[in-house]
Enzyme design. Structure first.
Site, PDB file in Angstrom:
ATOM      1  N   ASP A  23       0.821  -1.228   0.000  1.00  0.00           N
ATOM      2  CA  ASP A  23       0.000   0.000   0.000  1.00  0.00           C
ATOM      3  C   ASP A  23       0.847   1.268   0.000  1.00  0.00           C
ATOM      4  O   ASP A  23       0.425   2.311   0.516  1.00  0.00           O
ATOM      5  CB  ASP A  23      -0.952   0.034   1.214  1.00  0.00           C
ATOM      6  N   HIS A  26      -4.292  -1.703  -6.319  1.00  0.00           N
ATOM      7  CA  HIS A  26      -3.522  -0.536  -6.746  1.00  0.00           C
ATOM      8  C   HIS A  26      -4.483   0.571  -7.162  1.00  0.00           C
ATOM      9  O   HIS A  26      -5.298   0.391  -8.053  1.00  0.00           O
ATOM     10  CB  HIS A  26      -2.577  -0.920  -7.896  1.00  0.00           C
TER      11      HIS A  26
HETATM   12  P1  IMP Z   1      -2.661 -12.701   1.623  1.00  0.00           P
HETATM   13  O1  IMP Z   1      -1.709 -12.146   0.631  1.00  0.00           O
HETATM   14  O2  IMP Z   1      -4.098 -12.391   1.310  1.00  0.00           O
HETATM   15  O3  IMP Z   1      -2.423 -14.157   1.872  1.00  0.00           O
HETATM   16  O4  IMP Z   1      -2.380 -11.971   3.033  1.00  0.00           O
HETATM   17  C1  IMP Z   1      -1.177 -12.154   3.750  1.00  0.00           C
HETATM   18  C2  IMP Z   1      -0.747 -10.868   4.431  1.00  0.00           C
HETATM   19  O5  IMP Z   1      -0.357  -9.925   3.450  1.00  0.00           O
HETATM   20  C3  IMP Z   1      -1.857 -10.193   5.247  1.00  0.00           C
HETATM   21  O6  IMP Z   1      -1.247  -9.521   6.332  1.00  0.00           O
HETATM   22  C4  IMP Z   1      -2.410  -9.162   4.271  1.00  0.00           C
HETATM   23  O7  IMP Z   1      -3.014  -8.072   4.930  1.00  0.00           O
HETATM   24  C5  IMP Z   1      -1.128  -8.732   3.572  1.00  0.00           C
HETATM   25  N1  IMP Z   1      -1.363  -8.224   2.213  1.00  0.00           N
HETATM   26  C6  IMP Z   1      -1.613  -8.939   1.097  1.00  0.00           C
HETATM   27  N2  IMP Z   1      -1.746  -8.141   0.035  1.00  0.00           N
HETATM   28  C7  IMP Z   1      -1.560  -6.891   0.475  1.00  0.00           C
HETATM   29  C8  IMP Z   1      -1.544  -5.624  -0.172  1.00  0.00           C
HETATM   30  O8  IMP Z   1      -1.714  -5.493  -1.392  1.00  0.00           O
HETATM   31  N3  IMP Z   1      -1.314  -4.548   0.620  1.00  0.00           N
HETATM   32  C9  IMP Z   1      -1.066  -4.672   1.957  1.00  0.00           C
HETATM   33  N4  IMP Z   1      -1.077  -5.834   2.602  1.00  0.00           N
HETATM   34  C10 IMP Z   1      -1.310  -6.938   1.865  1.00  0.00           C
END
Ligand code: IMP
Length: 436
Positions: free
Chosen positions: A13, A41
């Site tokens: 982010d 994004h």
């Molecule tokens: P997952 O990628 O959905 O498996 O989530 C794993 C970790 O990565 C969690 O803490 C999510 O909040 C974080 N996360 C995944 N994608 C993003 C993103 O695009 N921005 C910020 N955090 C992310």
């Protein structure tokens, strides 16, 4: 011509979408190499605000070729929805969107497993995922029972591959919870229909990219999430399931490291994190709330409030080391306009000892205390500033100090969501590469 990687340097982010959109008019191709619809994004163009989840942020430049690489994972229903949304907004991707035939598919059953993992975990182990099926899909890939896009072209063979999932441990897990795993043929037929919709875009993207690079085209590589969420180098196990650092672009696109001219790290002027895991500079009181409200720090994908804190220089240096950044972009600098003082974490303290790098143990990382430097705030509205030399001296001092701590010069500063609210530092590596 340069081929530049744009990589998140914190916990995601950081505003990568805005920078990719901004720079993409100088590139022939914009290629995404990892992650999936967990990414959100955001790109603001005039009055319009777009949230992209699969499609690279270069899509708004009508001449740019856009690539979704083999290292990504795709929810086909969501991708089709995203493409329909772009089409309704008048953004045409025909003949310029290329989707890797080797990218893995997030089957609905894998998404359900993500939800089960999270709901069965206790507070200490829950990752706080985006519930988009990312983890189980990368697990299936590593376990060698995942489905790739090319596998969906034929219903019969897709059915057999899906049967291994529905009849295997994944199906057993659902049945144990009293749920149905689903009929493999029906799942295959639905996936095949989605595949047919996307088929005009499905290609051997590694071959295309290598050909384009040989022809002298230049490529902007778009990372998703951030370095602190990298599967190997982030705060494991509170990470995403792909490698997010710049090095992952080689495996995620099928190109050699020697193709990459350099890498820019995208940081916020402070820190945010969504989901669980250590965040040494987190501010739980009024200052954190002020950052959250001023920065609209709520997830693009999930709407969750983000945890907010001061800039973590230890994590930043670590990110610079493993990505070898050639410059930094500091986004959302204007969010700090209201603060009398701003702080930067320059080291951690643990058990009476000073730590200059990230501890591998998440248990230790949870306990470290940040050591701060305090700087005067600039107390000026930066949103109207357009040139480096118009930035107040206090803001420039803060940026200069951030650059020293991060270990690379600050090349761009973001002072708002609009394309023109980005200030390039004259003479930086990035400015020289792109004639900015
Ligand atoms: P997952 O990628 O959905 O498996 O989530 C794993 C970790 O990565 C969690 O803490 C999510 O909040 C974080 N996360 C995944 N994608 C993003 C993103 O695009 N921005 C910020 N955090 C992310």
């Amino acid at each position: 011509m340069p081929n530049i990687a744009i990589v998140g340097a914190q916990w995601g982010d950081e505003g990568k979408g805005k920078i990719v959109d901004l720079l993409s008019d100088r590139f022939d191709v914009v290629a995404r190499f990892q992650g999936g619809p967990n990414a959100g994004h955001t790109v603001t163009i005039g009055k319009d605000r777009y949230a992209l989840h699969h499609v690279p942020s270069g899509v708004f430049r009508p001449d740019a070729r856009i690539v979704i690489g083999n290292g990504t994972v795709m929810d086909l229903a969501k991708l089709i929805e995203e493409l329909d949304g772009l089409s309704e907004a008048g953004i045409d991707v025909s003949g310029r969107l290329y989707i890797s035939d080797r990218a893995h598919v997030i089957l609905p059953i894998l998404k359900r497993l993500d939800a089960m993992d999270e709901s069965e975990a206790d507070d200490a182990t829950r990752i706080g995922t985006t519930l988009r099926g990312i983890g189980p899909t990368y697990q299936a890939k590593a376990a060698r029972w995942g489905l790739r896009l090319a596998d969906l072209a034929d219903v019969d063979s897709a059915t057999e591959l899906i049967r291994r999932i529905t009849d295997g441990p994944a199906g057993d897990r659902l049945r144990a919870a009293g749920e149905e795993a689903g009929d493999p043929e029906q799942i295959a037929r639905q996936a095949n229909e989605q595949y047919r919709r996307l088929e005009p875009h499905v290609s051997e993207t590694s071959m295309l990219l290598n050909d384009w690079l040989d022809e002298g085209m230049n490529v902007l590589f778009e990372g998703a999430q951030g370095t602190m969420l990298d599967l190997d180098h982030g705060s494991y196990p509170f990470v995403t399931s792909s490698n997010t650092m710049a090095g992952a672009l080689c495996t995620g696109l099928g190109i050699a490291p020697t193709r990459v001219t350099g890498t820019i790290g995208i940081f916020k002027a402070y820190a945010t994190r969504v989901g669980s895991g250590p965040m040494p500079t987190e501010l739980e009181g009024a200052e954190g709330d002020e950052i959250r409200e001023r920065g609209h720090e709520y997830g693009t994908t999930t709407g969750r409030p983000r945890r907010c804190g001061w800039f973590d220089g230890v994590a930043a240096r670590y990110a610079t080391r493993i990505n070898r950044f050639d410059g930094a972009c500091i986004s959302l600098m204007d969010v700090l306009d209201s603060f009398d003082e701003v702080r930067i974490c320059v080291a951690y303290r643990h058990d009476g000892r000073k730590l200059d790098s990230l501890p591998a143990s998440v248990a230790v990382a949870e306990q470290v205390e940040p050591v701060y430097e305090t700087h005067p705030g600039w107390k000026t509205d930066l949103t109207g500033v357009r040139r480096w030399d118009e930035l107040p001296q206090t803001a420039r001092d803060y940026l200069e100090r951030l650059g020293q701590i991060i270990g690379t010069e600050v090349a761009v500063v973001g002072v708002g969501p609009e394309r023109d609210q980005s200030i390039f530092k004259p003479g930086s590596w990035l400015a020289r590469q792109l004639d900015l």
